[in-house]
Write a protein that holds these residues in place. Structure first.
Motif, mmCIF file in Angstrom:
data_model
loop_
_atom_site.group_PDB
_atom_site.id
_atom_site.type_symbol
_atom_site.label_atom_id
_atom_site.label_comp_id
_atom_site.label_asym_id
_atom_site.label_seq_id
_atom_site.Cartn_x
_atom_site.Cartn_y
_atom_site.Cartn_z
ATOM 1 N N ARG A 15 0.819 -1.259 -0.087
ATOM 2 C CA ARG A 15 0.027 -0.037 0.103
ATOM 3 C C ARG A 15 1.020 1.331 -0.017
ATOM 4 N NH1 ARG A 15 -5.367 -0.731 1.095
ATOM 5 N NH2 ARG A 15 -5.918 -2.889 1.515
ATOM 6 N N ALA A 16 0.518 2.225 -0.792
ATOM 7 C CA ALA A 16 1.368 3.220 -0.785
ATOM 8 C C ALA A 16 0.520 4.484 -0.092
ATOM 9 C CB ALA A 16 1.336 3.884 -2.421
ATOM 10 N N ALA A 17 1.211 5.676 0.013
ATOM 11 C CA ALA A 17 0.272 6.918 0.642
ATOM 12 C C ALA A 17 -0.783 7.390 -0.281
ATOM 13 C CB ALA A 17 1.247 7.884 0.891
ATOM 14 N N PRO A 18 -1.828 7.714 0.261
ATOM 15 C CA PRO A 18 -2.967 8.144 -0.455
ATOM 16 C C PRO A 18 -2.563 9.257 -1.490
ATOM 17 C CG PRO A 18 -3.551 8.117 1.764
ATOM 18 C CD PRO A 18 -2.024 7.844 1.807
ATOM 19 N N GLU A 19 -2.719 9.008 -2.794
ATOM 20 C CA GLU A 19 -2.438 9.929 -3.722
ATOM 21 C C GLU A 19 -3.968 10.423 -4.673
ATOM 22 O OE1 GLU A 19 0.245 11.422 -3.735
ATOM 23 O OE2 GLU A 19 1.637 9.879 -2.868
ATOM 24 N N ASN A 20 -3.695 11.662 -5.425
ATOM 25 C CA ASN A 20 -4.709 12.012 -6.193
ATOM 26 C C ASN A 20 -4.688 11.248 -7.697
ATOM 27 O OD1 ASN A 20 -5.841 13.454 -4.276
ATOM 28 N ND2 ASN A 20 -4.647 15.247 -4.883
ATOM 29 N N ILE A 21 -5.502 10.673 -8.244
ATOM 30 C CA ILE A 21 -5.375 9.784 -9.559
ATOM 31 C C ILE A 21 -6.350 10.415 -10.445
ATOM 32 C CG2 ILE A 21 -5.561 7.686 -10.614
ATOM 33 C CD1 ILE A 21 -4.369 6.559 -7.958
ATOM 34 N N LEU A 22 -6.133 10.520 -11.543
ATOM 35 C CA LEU A 22 -7.148 11.136 -12.730
ATOM 36 C C LEU A 22 -7.369 9.876 -13.657
ATOM 37 C CD1 LEU A 22 -8.749 13.353 -13.715
ATOM 38 C CD2 LEU A 22 -6.737 14.160 -15.108
ATOM 39 N N ILE A 23 -8.685 9.658 -14.089
ATOM 40 C CA ILE A 23 -8.934 8.962 -14.999
ATOM 41 C C ILE A 23 -9.623 9.507 -16.203
ATOM 42 C CG2 ILE A 23 -10.344 6.839 -15.322
ATOM 43 C CD1 ILE A 23 -8.441 6.369 -13.061
ATOM 44 N N TRP A 24 -9.325 9.053 -17.335
ATOM 45 C CA TRP A 24 -9.885 9.414 -18.799
ATOM 46 C C TRP A 24 -10.365 8.062 -19.368
ATOM 47 C CZ3 TRP A 24 -10.833 13.620 -21.225
ATOM 48 C CH2 TRP A 24 -10.719 13.653 -22.552
ATOM 49 N N SER A 36 -13.326 -1.532 -12.141
ATOM 50 C CA SER A 36 -12.801 -2.467 -11.236
ATOM 51 C C SER A 36 -11.547 -1.655 -10.599
ATOM 52 C CB SER A 36 -12.409 -3.695 -11.899
ATOM 53 O OG SER A 36 -13.715 -4.326 -12.210
ATOM 54 N N ILE A 37 -10.872 -1.183 -11.547
ATOM 55 C CA ILE A 37 -9.536 -0.603 -11.050
ATOM 56 C C ILE A 37 -9.637 0.741 -10.123
ATOM 57 C CG2 ILE A 37 -7.488 0.700 -11.782
ATOM 58 C CD1 ILE A 37 -7.453 -0.791 -14.369
ATOM 59 N N ILE A 38 -10.874 1.337 -10.552
ATOM 60 C CA ILE A 38 -11.040 2.588 -9.507
ATOM 61 C C ILE A 38 -11.645 2.182 -8.165
ATOM 62 C CG2 ILE A 38 -12.915 4.376 -9.337
ATOM 63 C CD1 ILE A 38 -12.731 4.708 -12.587
ATOM 64 N N ASN A 39 -12.259 1.168 -8.088
ATOM 65 C CA ASN A 39 -12.736 0.670 -6.883
ATOM 66 C C ASN A 39 -11.791 0.086 -6.007
ATOM 67 O OD1 ASN A 39 -15.724 1.266 -7.234
ATOM 68 N ND2 ASN A 39 -15.967 -0.758 -8.228
ATOM 69 N N GLU A 40 -10.759 -0.596 -6.380
ATOM 70 C CA GLU A 40 -9.476 -0.977 -5.814
ATOM 71 C C GLU A 40 -8.661 0.109 -5.359
ATOM 72 O OE1 GLU A 40 -7.056 -3.792 -4.064
ATOM 73 O OE2 GLU A 40 -9.127 -3.696 -4.546
ATOM 74 N N LEU A 41 -8.482 1.008 -6.068
ATOM 75 C CA LEU A 41 -7.831 2.316 -5.759
ATOM 76 C C LEU A 41 -8.367 3.011 -4.448
ATOM 77 C CD1 LEU A 41 -6.794 3.781 -9.265
ATOM 78 C CD2 LEU A 41 -5.250 2.985 -7.564
ATOM 79 N N ALA A 43 -10.275 1.588 -2.535
ATOM 80 C CA ALA A 43 -10.272 0.643 -1.121
ATOM 81 C C ALA A 43 -8.618 1.027 -0.529
ATOM 82 C CB ALA A 43 -10.366 -0.679 -1.563
ATOM 83 N N ARG A 44 -7.723 1.353 -1.442
ATOM 84 C CA ARG A 44 -6.376 1.343 -0.873
ATOM 85 C C ARG A 44 -6.189 2.924 -0.360
ATOM 86 N NH1 ARG A 44 -2.027 -2.207 -3.672
ATOM 87 N NH2 ARG A 44 -3.300 -4.153 -4.121
ATOM 88 N N GLY A 45 -7.320 3.816 -0.506
ATOM 89 C CA GLY A 45 -7.151 4.913 0.385
ATOM 90 C C GLY A 45 -6.846 6.189 -0.660
ATOM 91 N N HIS A 46 -6.897 6.009 -1.938
ATOM 92 C CA HIS A 46 -6.414 6.989 -3.001
ATOM 93 C C HIS A 46 -7.522 7.649 -3.295
ATOM 94 C CE1 HIS A 46 -2.442 5.343 -3.705
ATOM 95 N NE2 HIS A 46 -3.079 4.273 -3.605
ATOM 96 N N ASN A 47 -7.367 9.012 -3.737
ATOM 97 C CA ASN A 47 -8.669 9.891 -4.397
ATOM 98 C C ASN A 47 -8.502 9.795 -5.726
ATOM 99 O OD1 ASN A 47 -8.787 10.834 -1.549
ATOM 100 N ND2 ASN A 47 -6.867 12.207 -1.990
ATOM 101 N N VAL A 67 -16.210 8.495 -6.016
ATOM 102 C CA VAL A 67 -15.386 8.793 -6.990
ATOM 103 C C VAL A 67 -15.862 10.243 -7.161
ATOM 104 C CG1 VAL A 67 -14.889 8.870 -9.518
ATOM 105 C CG2 VAL A 67 -15.245 6.627 -8.164
ATOM 106 N N GLN A 68 -14.800 11.354 -7.536
ATOM 107 C CA GLN A 68 -15.300 12.653 -7.838
ATOM 108 C C GLN A 68 -15.046 12.818 -9.504
ATOM 109 O OE1 GLN A 68 -12.844 15.505 -6.041
ATOM 110 N NE2 GLN A 68 -13.579 17.315 -7.471
ATOM 111 N N PHE A 69 -16.366 13.371 -9.887
ATOM 112 C CA PHE A 69 -16.264 13.684 -11.568
ATOM 113 C C PHE A 69 -16.041 14.764 -11.724
ATOM 114 C CE2 PHE A 69 -18.773 9.974 -10.329
ATOM 115 C CZ PHE A 69 -18.581 9.032 -11.345
ATOM 116 N N GLU A 70 -15.271 15.164 -12.812
ATOM 117 C CA GLU A 70 -15.097 16.661 -13.338
ATOM 118 C C GLU A 70 -15.746 16.509 -14.720
ATOM 119 O OE1 GLU A 70 -14.182 19.492 -12.628
ATOM 120 O OE2 GLU A 70 -12.742 19.158 -10.883
#
Length: 735
Positions: A15-24, A36-41, A43-47, A67-70
């Motif tokens: 597990r890594a420190a919580p980070e901000n991740i953007l999805i396209w 599936s990937i988003i849910n796992e991320l 669950a591991r504490g990432h935004n 999930v935050q949506f832009e």
């Protein structure tokens, strides 16, 4: 075909420190796998933030979610999107089996045209939305996860300065994996995707497999050709527009209202993005692709064709390019000057001044049609023809090297002979080109005139150079040096790039860029350059969008786009390998970085000749370049202290100005607005004919007077001689 997911996520298993991740995201089964990937991320504490368009079919951004949506707007609806997918399914299921190969290709091409249009509108909705991009930058994302089935995720990552990861099943024919990811896929035993073969192929199947490999490559490259100009437009800017934008932004910061008249096929002026600038867009009968094709033809000619052509062959080839350019430029001029409604709107806006680049004609006519003063902003014209003939700027060829001559102001006698020849040669060439435009200018203005006469009515000429670059030469009061107006202090680098730079240790880094117009090189040349870069101790950051060279060393990283100014301003930067564009050279001077020049076309050889004379650069020949030449040149400028000392001297000269170049540009624009022009700065030479300018009428008078004096003096002498002789003869007779 059901698309699955190849999950290659570049995170550690711990597990890594919580980070901000953007999805396209993409649609359909692609989104199922992404979720599936988003849910796992999560669950591991990432935004996790998903950038989604307003017409998405499968991404439900209105439901409550961790999930935050832009959400960004697009000009089509969910119904339009659904209809496109229905057309695609209908074609594959019910139509394709009963069509010929040609009929299926034609039908599918129409569907793909619609797909490209909608996909481009999606890209525009985000990439040309400055407010949204700023919000995304402020979110400090660490990585972007994208599906390459949907274009522009990669550009978004580059615009945000973050690394990106692709998640995909495959691309047709493995084209993206092979050409972009450099994944080996020998068709002898690797069945190409969509071929329906196994790895145990018979000879006829292997023949078909090779055919499919090339067929899919051709199809995908045809599709990519549509996107190449778009990617270049988003990631690159023309040097003329870069300088204009700097002035525009400063004018807006001072409270002025700025309007840009732009044609619909402009490559670099992004008129669809939200902006404090108002755009007046007028239609032209060619497309962005046509415009991009012209630029590509010019670059290809100067870079790969001209060095191997005779003078006559080069002239004939370039004449065809110029003819095409003139045709497109005239269509641009017609688009605004023969558009009565647009002209009326512009008149009603009561503009105070027009700023134009004389590289693009008709800005001067537009100003005269609107009855307002105009200012030119330019680097130079070949042979200083426009400045000399239209602006009346003195340029004695005895000590002022004509532009593009590659001479210094210390010329030998043979060089002065050549300089005089170049002066007249460029004048002849331009007068030939201008002859095409003289009748057009006369037609539009409704009176006999010439292009040069109209250009000469400019109130101020802002010349994008300065004494740190130029050799001493005479100037007129309405010619103002503003070189380096786009330069600014360096900003922090993106984190991933900063880490690579810091890993260079005491050796530092080398920046390598051949500009925005050169997108790729031949495999041979790219491998040669990569081989050379691998032999130096410095780390190298190379702007290159072509195929990854097989000789690329571990000390070199490739990027489609670079924050060039910020890299040149980094304390670990040791040298700059440049094509010699004026903007790049000025950024190097501004930050005090010595250069290795590899000029390709246009003004670049002349620019680098200036830098070589001033002792801040080594210059190499692109056509005859060897790997060892580049290694030796880099070692020379990095380890030779005089190069750093000389460029720092130029940097101090550049910074030691009462007003910055940008402030000086804006001052003179505001000056013209305050005074309704600057006619008092224009020399009286504009009202003189060519023979009056060179005092040939005075010389003729003085010559006539001298001839008359000599004639009269001779007559008097002869008369005196005859008189004396007659008197002597008469005297002798008398005696």
């Amino acid at each position: 075909m059901q698309l699955g997911l190849l999950f290659v996520l570049l995170f550690f298993y711990q597990r890594a420190a919580p980070e901000n991740i953007l999805i396209w995201p993409a649609e359909g089964s692609h989104w199922i796998n992404a979720k599936s990937i988003i849910n796992e991320l999560i669950a591991r504490g990432h935004n996790v933030t998903v950038a989604v368009n307003s017409a998405s079919l499968f991404v439900n951004y209105s439901e409550p979610s961790p999930v935050q949506f832009e959400v960004f707007q697009v000009p089509f609806t969910i119904v339009d999107n659904d209809a496109f997918f229905n057309d695609l399914i209908e074609f594959w299921t019910n139509e394709k089996p009963f069509l010929s190969h040609w009929g299926a290709y034609r039908k599918f091409s129409k569907i793909m045209e619609n797909a490209k249009k909608m996909r481009r509108e999606v890209c525009d909705g985000l990439l040309k939305n400055d407010k949204l991009l700023e919000r995304l930058r402020e979110s400090a994302f660490k990585v972007l996860l994208s599906d390459p089935a949907c274009c522009c995720g990669d550009i978004l990552a580059l615009k945000l300065g973050i690394p990106f990861i692709f998640s995909l099943r495959f691309s047709p024919g493995f084209v993206a994996e092979r050409l972009c990811g450099q994944l080996p896929a020998p068709p002898s035993y690797v069945p190409t995707s969509l071929s329906e073969f196994s790895d145990k192929m018979s000879f006829p199947e292997r023949v078909q497999n090779v055919f499919y490999t090339f067929m899919y490559q051709w199809i995908v490259e045809e599709i990519w050709s549509y996107w190449n100009s778009y990617y270049s437009e988003v990631l690159a800017e023309g040097s003329h527009w870069i300088n204009a934008k700097s002035i525009i932004n400063e004018l807006i910061a001072r409270g002025h209202n700025v309007t840009v008249a732009v044609n619909s096929a402009s490559l670099f002026v992004n008129y669809s993005e939200p902006s404090p600038v108002q755009f007046e867009v007028f239609e032209v009968p060619f497309t962005i692709v046509d415009n991009d094709g012209l630029l590509n033809d010019i670059v290809e000619f100067w870079t790969n064709e001209k060095p191997f052509l005779s003078h006559w062959g080069a002239y004939r080839k370039f004449s065809k390019i110029v003819e095409n350019a003139n045709k497109m430029m005239r269509e641009v001029c017609d688009g605004v000057l023969k558009n009565d409604k647009l002209l009326e709107r512009l008149r009603e806006s009561a503009f105070k001044v027009l700023l134009s680049d004389p590289a693009y004609y008709c800005g001067d006519i537009l100003a005269l049609k609107l009855g307002i003063p105009f200012i030119f902003s330019l680097r130079f014209s070949p042979g200083f023809v426009a400045e000399r003939l239209c602006g009346q700027l003195p340029a004695p060829p005895s000590y002022v090297p004509t532009s593009l001559s590659e001479f210094s102001d210390k010329m030998s006698f043979p060089e002065r002979v050549q300089n005089v020849f170049y002066t007249f040669m460029y004048q002849w060439i331009f007068e030939e080109i201008w002859s095409y435009w003289n009748s057009y200018y006369s037609e539009v203005l409704g009176e006999p005139t010439t292009l040069c006469e109209t250009m000469g009515k400019a109130d101020i000429w802002l010349i994008r150079t300065y004494w740190d670059f130029e050799f001493p030469r005479p100037l007129l009061p309405n010619f103002v040096f503003v070189g380096g107006l786009h330069c600014r202090p360096a900003n922090p680098l993106p984190q991933e790039m900063e880490e690579f730079v810091q890993s260079s240790g005491e050796h530092g880094i080398v920046i390598f860029s051949l500009g925005s117009l050169v997108r790729n090189l031949t495999d041979e040349k790219a491998n040669l350059l990569a081989e050379a870069l691998g032999q130096i101790p410095q780390k190298v950051i190379w702007r290159y969008a072509g195929k990854k060279p097989r000789t690329l060393a571990s000390n070199t990283r490739l990027y489609d786009w670079l924050p060039q100014n910020d890299l040149l301003g980094h304390p670990k930067t040791r040298a700059f390998i440049t094509h010699g564009g004026t903007n790049g050279i000025y950024e190097a001077i501004y930050h005090g970085i010595p250069m290795v020049g590899i000029p390709l076309f246009a003004d670049q050889p002349d620019n680098l000749a200036h830098m070589k004379v001033k002792g801040v650069a080594e210059v190499l020949n692109f056509a005859t370049l060897r790997a060892q030449d580049l290694v030796d040149a880099l070692n020379t400028v990095i380890n030779g202290t005089r190069y750093k000392e000389n460029v720092m001297k130029l940097s101090r000269i550049h910074h030691d100005q009462l007003l910055t170049p940008l402030e000086r540009s804006v001052y003179w624009i505001e000056f013209v607005m305050r005074h309704g022009g600057a006619k008092h700065l224009r020399p009286a030479a504009h009202s003189l004919s060519w023979y009056q300018y060179h005092c040939l009428d005075v010389v003729a008078l003085l010559t006539a007077c001298l001839a008359a004096f000599i004639f009269l003096f001779t007559k008097c002498c002869l008369y005196c001689c005859r008189t004396c002789k007659c008197k002597k003869v008469q005297k002798n007779k008398t005696q």
